[in-house]
Design a protein around this motif. Sequence first.
Motif, PDB file in Angstrom:
ATOM      1  N   VAL A 106       6.043  72.716 -17.552  1.00 41.46           N
ATOM      2  CA  VAL A 106       7.233  72.224 -18.229  1.00 41.46           C
ATOM      3  C   VAL A 106       7.415  73.037 -19.502  1.00 41.46           C
ATOM      4  O   VAL A 106       6.660  72.885 -20.460  1.00 41.46           O
ATOM      5  CB  VAL A 106       7.105  70.720 -18.561  1.00 41.46           C
ATOM      6  CG1 VAL A 106       8.366  70.220 -19.259  1.00 41.46           C
ATOM      7  CG2 VAL A 106       6.851  69.921 -17.295  1.00 41.46           C
ATOM      8  N   ALA A 107       8.398  73.923 -19.510  1.00 41.62           N
ATOM      9  CA  ALA A 107       8.608  74.817 -20.647  1.00 41.62           C
ATOM     10  C   ALA A 107      10.096  74.919 -20.943  1.00 41.62           C
ATOM     11  O   ALA A 107      10.879  75.277 -20.061  1.00 41.62           O
ATOM     12  CB  ALA A 107       8.037  76.200 -20.361  1.00 41.62           C
ATOM     13  N   VAL A 155      -1.643  81.026  -6.524  1.00 39.17           N
ATOM     14  CA  VAL A 155      -0.976  80.763  -7.797  1.00 39.17           C
ATOM     15  C   VAL A 155       0.536  80.903  -7.677  1.00 39.17           C
ATOM     16  O   VAL A 155       1.041  81.979  -7.408  1.00 39.17           O
ATOM     17  CB  VAL A 155      -1.488  81.723  -8.897  1.00 39.17           C
ATOM     18  CG1 VAL A 155      -0.798  81.427 -10.222  1.00 39.17           C
ATOM     19  CG2 VAL A 155      -2.998  81.602  -9.050  1.00 39.17           C
ATOM     20  N   VAL A 156       1.243  79.814  -7.844  1.00 44.78           N
ATOM     21  CA  VAL A 156       2.695  79.831  -8.022  1.00 44.78           C
ATOM     22  C   VAL A 156       2.974  78.979  -9.238  1.00 44.78           C
ATOM     23  O   VAL A 156       2.575  77.817  -9.270  1.00 44.78           O
ATOM     24  CB  VAL A 156       3.451  79.243  -6.813  1.00 44.78           C
ATOM     25  CG1 VAL A 156       4.950  79.221  -7.092  1.00 44.78           C
ATOM     26  CG2 VAL A 156       3.162  80.044  -5.564  1.00 44.78           C
ATOM     27  N   ILE A 157       3.614  79.537 -10.237  1.00 51.75           N
ATOM     28  CA  ILE A 157       3.915  78.755 -11.437  1.00 51.75           C
ATOM     29  C   ILE A 157       5.420  78.591 -11.537  1.00 51.75           C
ATOM     30  O   ILE A 157       6.150  79.568 -11.647  1.00 51.75           O
ATOM     31  CB  ILE A 157       3.362  79.426 -12.707  1.00 51.75           C
ATOM     32  CG1 ILE A 157       1.846  79.578 -12.604  1.00 51.75           C
ATOM     33  CG2 ILE A 157       3.709  78.602 -13.934  1.00 51.75           C
ATOM     34  CD1 ILE A 157       1.197  80.200 -13.809  1.00 51.75           C
ATOM     35  N   ALA A 158       5.894  77.386 -11.483  1.00 49.89           N
ATOM     36  CA  ALA A 158       7.317  77.103 -11.617  1.00 49.89           C
ATOM     37  C   ALA A 158       7.580  76.569 -13.018  1.00 49.89           C
ATOM     38  O   ALA A 158       7.039  75.532 -13.393  1.00 49.89           O
ATOM     39  CB  ALA A 158       7.753  76.078 -10.574  1.00 49.89           C
ATOM     40  N   ALA A 159       8.355  77.281 -13.787  1.00 50.02           N
ATOM     41  CA  ALA A 159       8.675  76.846 -15.142  1.00 50.02           C
ATOM     42  C   ALA A 159       9.935  76.006 -15.100  1.00 50.02           C
ATOM     43  O   ALA A 159      10.976  76.478 -14.662  1.00 50.02           O
ATOM     44  CB  ALA A 159       8.873  78.044 -16.061  1.00 50.02           C
ATOM     45  N   VAL A 160       9.846  74.797 -15.545  1.00 47.99           N
ATOM     46  CA  VAL A 160      10.986  73.899 -15.496  1.00 47.99           C
ATOM     47  C   VAL A 160      11.256  73.349 -16.884  1.00 47.99           C
ATOM     48  O   VAL A 160      10.416  73.414 -17.766  1.00 47.99           O
ATOM     49  CB  VAL A 160      10.755  72.741 -14.508  1.00 47.99           C
ATOM     50  CG1 VAL A 160      10.548  73.267 -13.109  1.00 47.99           C
ATOM     51  CG2 VAL A 160       9.555  71.914 -14.918  1.00 47.99           C
ATOM     52  N   GLN A 161      12.425  72.801 -17.067  1.00 51.13           N
ATOM     53  CA  GLN A 161      12.802  72.325 -18.380  1.00 51.13           C
ATOM     54  C   GLN A 161      12.248  70.937 -18.646  1.00 51.13           C
ATOM     55  O   GLN A 161      12.051  70.150 -17.724  1.00 51.13           O
ATOM     56  CB  GLN A 161      14.324  72.324 -18.515  1.00 51.13           C
ATOM     57  CG  GLN A 161      14.912  73.718 -18.343  1.00 51.13           C
ATOM     58  CD  GLN A 161      16.283  73.833 -18.958  1.00 51.13           C
ATOM     59  OE1 GLN A 161      16.552  73.268 -19.991  1.00 51.13           O
ATOM     60  NE2 GLN A 161      17.154  74.563 -18.302  1.00 51.13           N
ATOM     61  N   TRP A 205       4.082  72.973 -21.789  1.00 52.98           N
ATOM     62  CA  TRP A 205       3.884  74.083 -22.725  1.00 52.98           C
ATOM     63  C   TRP A 205       3.869  73.533 -24.147  1.00 52.98           C
ATOM     64  O   TRP A 205       4.753  72.765 -24.532  1.00 52.98           O
ATOM     65  CB  TRP A 205       5.004  75.101 -22.574  1.00 52.98           C
ATOM     66  CG  TRP A 205       4.699  76.395 -23.266  1.00 52.98           C
ATOM     67  CD1 TRP A 205       4.976  76.707 -24.564  1.00 52.98           C
ATOM     68  CD2 TRP A 205       4.060  77.534 -22.704  1.00 52.98           C
ATOM     69  NE1 TRP A 205       4.542  77.982 -24.851  1.00 52.98           N
ATOM     70  CE2 TRP A 205       3.975  78.509 -23.721  1.00 52.98           C
ATOM     71  CE3 TRP A 205       3.551  77.832 -21.433  1.00 52.98           C
ATOM     72  CZ2 TRP A 205       3.406  79.763 -23.509  1.00 52.98           C
ATOM     73  CZ3 TRP A 205       2.981  79.080 -21.225  1.00 52.98           C
ATOM     74  CH2 TRP A 205       2.909  80.024 -22.247  1.00 52.98           C
ATOM     75  N   PRO A 206       2.885  73.902 -24.970  1.00 51.24           N
ATOM     76  CA  PRO A 206       2.792  73.364 -26.339  1.00 51.24           C
ATOM     77  C   PRO A 206       4.003  73.723 -27.189  1.00 51.24           C
ATOM     78  O   PRO A 206       4.594  74.791 -27.043  1.00 51.24           O
ATOM     79  CB  PRO A 206       1.525  74.035 -26.888  1.00 51.24           C
ATOM     80  CG  PRO A 206       0.740  74.424 -25.679  1.00 51.24           C
ATOM     81  CD  PRO A 206       1.753  74.783 -24.632  1.00 51.24           C
TER      82      PRO A 206
END
Length: 246
Positions: A42-43, A115-121, A148-149
Motif C-alpha cells: 500500500v503506497a 515475487v510480484v509486488i502490486a503497489a496500490v493506493q 509503505w512508511p
Amino acid sequence: MHQIGPEKPSKSFPLVDKSQAMQQIVGNAQANAIHSWIIPVVASLENRLELISFFTKIAASHRRSDYYRVLNGKLPKTHELERDESTSLLIVKGEELPLSHQQLIVDYRLANFPVVIAAVQPGSSQVTHGTGWIKEFHDACAPLPLSWPTWAEREADHATIISLIRSRLSMPDGSSVPDFDDKVMEYLLASPFEGTITVERDIKSALKRYIQQRSTGPLTIQHFTAFRHAHILLNRKNVPPISLVR
C-alpha cells in the motif's frame, strides 16, 4: 524464453532503509517472497520514489529470478506474460490490473518466480476486500498487505534521501549544483511532507526558481518559501477582494 533484464541502477532512486520502519517493510516483503506470495504494498502516489529499488532488492534476496520487469502504465500483451515466466514483476498500479492479466500471473508465475509486488493506493478496496481482483489473484496474495512508511516515520532516512535527491540534480549550463544552506536543511528536515516524491518536487521547484532568478551562492530558504507564501495568500478565502480607488 523471452526474458527482460534489470534496468540500469542509475534509472531508479536508491532505496534508503536506515529507519526501523523501512527495515521492517523490507524484512516482511522478503519473508513473504519465500512463500511465493503476491506481495501487495500500500503506497500512495507520493511514496513511490524508491519503489523500483525496493522491488529489485526483494527480488534479488530470493535468488530465484535474475530478470525483472516494471509494469507502470502500459501493460504487456497477455502472450508476453506467458513467455516471461522467469521474470519478476513490479506492478506499479496494481489497483488497475485487468482481470486477464491477474489470471495469467496466477497461472504462469507462482511456480517459477515468487515475487510480484502490486503497489496500490491507501484505502484501496482491492486490498482490503478484493474488489477488482479475482478470487484466485487475491488468494495468491500475502495474508496482509504491507504499508509503505510515511515520511514522518522515516526520520532516520531524511538526511540521506535529501542528499541523494541533491546528487541527482543538474544545472542547464552544466555548472555545479548550488549547496544548500543550513536553514534549507532545517526546513527540509522539519517539514511534514506527504512523501519522498513531494520532497523531490519541492527541491526541484526551489532550484528552478534559483535558476530563473539568476541567483548565485547557495540555495536559500527564500527559494523554497517565497512561492509557497504567495500561493497561500492567493488561495486564502478570507482575503478580501482588491478594490480599485477611483
